[in-house]
Each structure stands twice: as C-alpha cells, then as structure tokens.
Design a protein around this motif. Structure first.
Motif, short mmCIF file in Angstrom:
data_model
loop_
_atom_site.label_atom_id
_atom_site.label_comp_id
_atom_site.label_asym_id
_atom_site.label_seq_id
_atom_site.Cartn_x
_atom_site.Cartn_y
_atom_site.Cartn_z
N ASN A 57 0.86 -1.18 0.00
CA ASN A 57 0.00 0.00 0.00
C ASN A 57 0.90 1.23 0.00
O ASN A 57 1.84 1.29 0.80
CB ASN A 57 -0.88 0.05 1.26
CG ASN A 57 -2.03 -0.93 1.23
OD1 ASN A 57 -2.39 -1.46 0.18
ND2 ASN A 57 -2.61 -1.18 2.39
N SER A 59 -0.11 4.89 0.18
CA SER A 59 -1.04 6.01 0.28
C SER A 59 -0.33 7.35 0.25
O SER A 59 -0.98 8.39 0.10
CB SER A 59 -1.88 5.91 1.55
OG SER A 59 -1.09 6.11 2.70
N CYS A 95 -0.30 -0.09 -4.43
CA CYS A 95 -1.61 0.56 -4.47
C CYS A 95 -1.49 1.99 -3.96
O CYS A 95 -1.31 2.20 -2.75
CB CYS A 95 -2.63 -0.20 -3.62
SG CYS A 95 -4.25 0.60 -3.66
N HIS A 98 -6.34 5.87 -1.90
CA HIS A 98 -6.74 6.00 -0.50
C HIS A 98 -8.06 6.75 -0.41
O HIS A 98 -8.34 7.62 -1.24
CB HIS A 98 -5.66 6.74 0.30
CG HIS A 98 -5.81 6.57 1.77
ND1 HIS A 98 -6.63 7.37 2.53
CD2 HIS A 98 -5.25 5.68 2.63
CE1 HIS A 98 -6.57 6.97 3.79
NE2 HIS A 98 -5.74 5.95 3.87
N HIS A 111 -10.53 0.77 -2.49
CA HIS A 111 -9.96 0.21 -3.72
C HIS A 111 -9.69 -1.29 -3.55
O HIS A 111 -9.20 -1.71 -2.51
CB HIS A 111 -8.65 0.94 -4.09
CG HIS A 111 -8.26 0.71 -5.50
ND1 HIS A 111 -7.60 -0.43 -5.91
CD2 HIS A 111 -8.46 1.44 -6.62
CE1 HIS A 111 -7.40 -0.38 -7.21
NE2 HIS A 111 -7.91 0.75 -7.67
N ASP A 113 -7.40 -3.07 -4.63
CA ASP A 113 -5.98 -3.37 -4.43
C ASP A 113 -5.48 -3.00 -3.04
O ASP A 113 -4.44 -3.48 -2.61
CB ASP A 113 -5.12 -2.64 -5.46
CG ASP A 113 -5.12 -3.31 -6.81
OD1 ASP A 113 -5.74 -4.39 -6.96
OD2 ASP A 113 -4.51 -2.74 -7.75
N ARG A 114 -6.17 -2.11 -2.36
CA ARG A 114 -5.67 -1.63 -1.06
C ARG A 114 -5.90 -2.69 0.01
O ARG A 114 -7.02 -3.05 0.33
CB ARG A 114 -6.35 -0.31 -0.68
CG ARG A 114 -5.77 0.25 0.61
CD ARG A 114 -6.09 1.72 0.81
NE ARG A 114 -5.53 2.15 2.07
CZ ARG A 114 -4.25 2.41 2.28
NH1 ARG A 114 -3.40 2.36 1.29
NH2 ARG A 114 -3.82 2.75 3.47
#
Length: 173
Positions: A57, A59, A95, A98, A111, A113-114
């Motif tokens: 992740n 963000s 990813c 956010h 999302h 993918d998150r």
C-alpha cells in the motif's frame, strides 16, 4: 511420465516493515534501508523455487507526499538493490489509492488493491500463473494477513528482527 505443474508457488512480501525499515512514507533513496536479513531471505526463497512478489500500500501518493513516478523509482531502486545482492524480485504491485485523498486521480473509498483487500495478490496470481495453495504472504500488519486470507493463502506476521531467520524458521529450510 510426470507433467510439471504449469503454476508455481510465490511468496508475497509487504515492503515497508518487512523488506525495508518503515520510516514513514519512504520514497527517497536515503529512506531505503533494508531490514536485516532481507536480501538473504529473498535469496533463500528464490533458491527454494518461490517467485517473490512485493505487494505494498502506498497512500503517500494519494496524500500528496510524493508522486507516482517517485514511488515507482523507489520500488525500482529497491529491486535493483536486492538484485545486486543476488536476490530476485519477480514483480512489484503497489496501491497508491486512499479514501482520504484530495486528488481525484488517487481517491477511492475502498480500492480492491488496497490491503486488506486482496486485489494486488489476485492480479499477481493471474499475471504470473501462481498457485495460491502453495503460496503465502509475510507482512507486518493485520491488514496484510487479512489480504492473504481473502486471497486464499496463509499470511505470517513479521514483527521485526532478521527476516532471513524468520523465513528459515517458518519454512524449516
């Protein structure tokens, strides 16, 4: 006559806190500090026939702390740094989305993918003919382990120390 399986096992590794120290949104070369035993662990996994895939992740992109290009350059640097130590990363999935992003390009309420969603893992499985039943994930957060569970594979919590010792003890190899 036996036919070799067309799929292969993989180990999914979180990036920050597993492969590199988590300095809080690392994205610059000076932030790239390998966890003790990281290169050795990846080499061990490579030798055992696992494809090693990073799932992370990021963000910081959505939060405007760094650009997608900086994130990609940092991931490329990490892969090269590990390769220089004989450790092969097969793929990197990141990813940047956010739910708190002010930038509409990176805003998404949840999302796929998150992590804890399994999207990055599932895409890697499809992209690289990975057998989830012979694969696992190592992460440093419960969200990593939940993503693995949702993708149908075990996840193991790395709480620091030497990653190679952790992998050796986990696999008994």
């Amino acid at each position: 006559m036996t036919i070799a399986p067309t799929t292969h096992p993989a180990v999914f590794l979180d990036r920050d806190g597993v492969l590199i120290t988590d300095s809080g949104y690392p994205h610059l070369e000076e932030h790239l500090v390998l966890i003790p035993g990281a290169a050795e662990a990846v080499r061990r996994l490579n030798a055992l026939g696992y494809l090693v895939v990073i799932v992370t992740n990021q963000s910081g992109v959505a939060r405007g702390l760094f650009s997608i290009e900086q994130m990609e350059a940092f991931n490329t640097l990490l892969v090269r740094r590990l390769m220089a130590k004989g450790a092969r990363i097969g793929a990197v999935y990141a990813c940047p989305f956010h739910s708190e992003s002010d930038d509409p390009r990176w805003f998404h309420p949840d999302h796929p993918d998150r992590k804890p969603n399994p999207g990055m893992i599932l895409r890697a499985v499809a992209d690289h003919d990975i057998d989830p039943s012979r694969s696992f994930l190592i992460g440093d957060r419960q969200s990593d382990l939940e993503a693995a569970r949702r993708a149908g594979m075990p996840g193991f919590l790395f709480e620091g120390g030497n990653l190679d010792h952790f992998v050796r003890d986990l696999l008994g190899a």
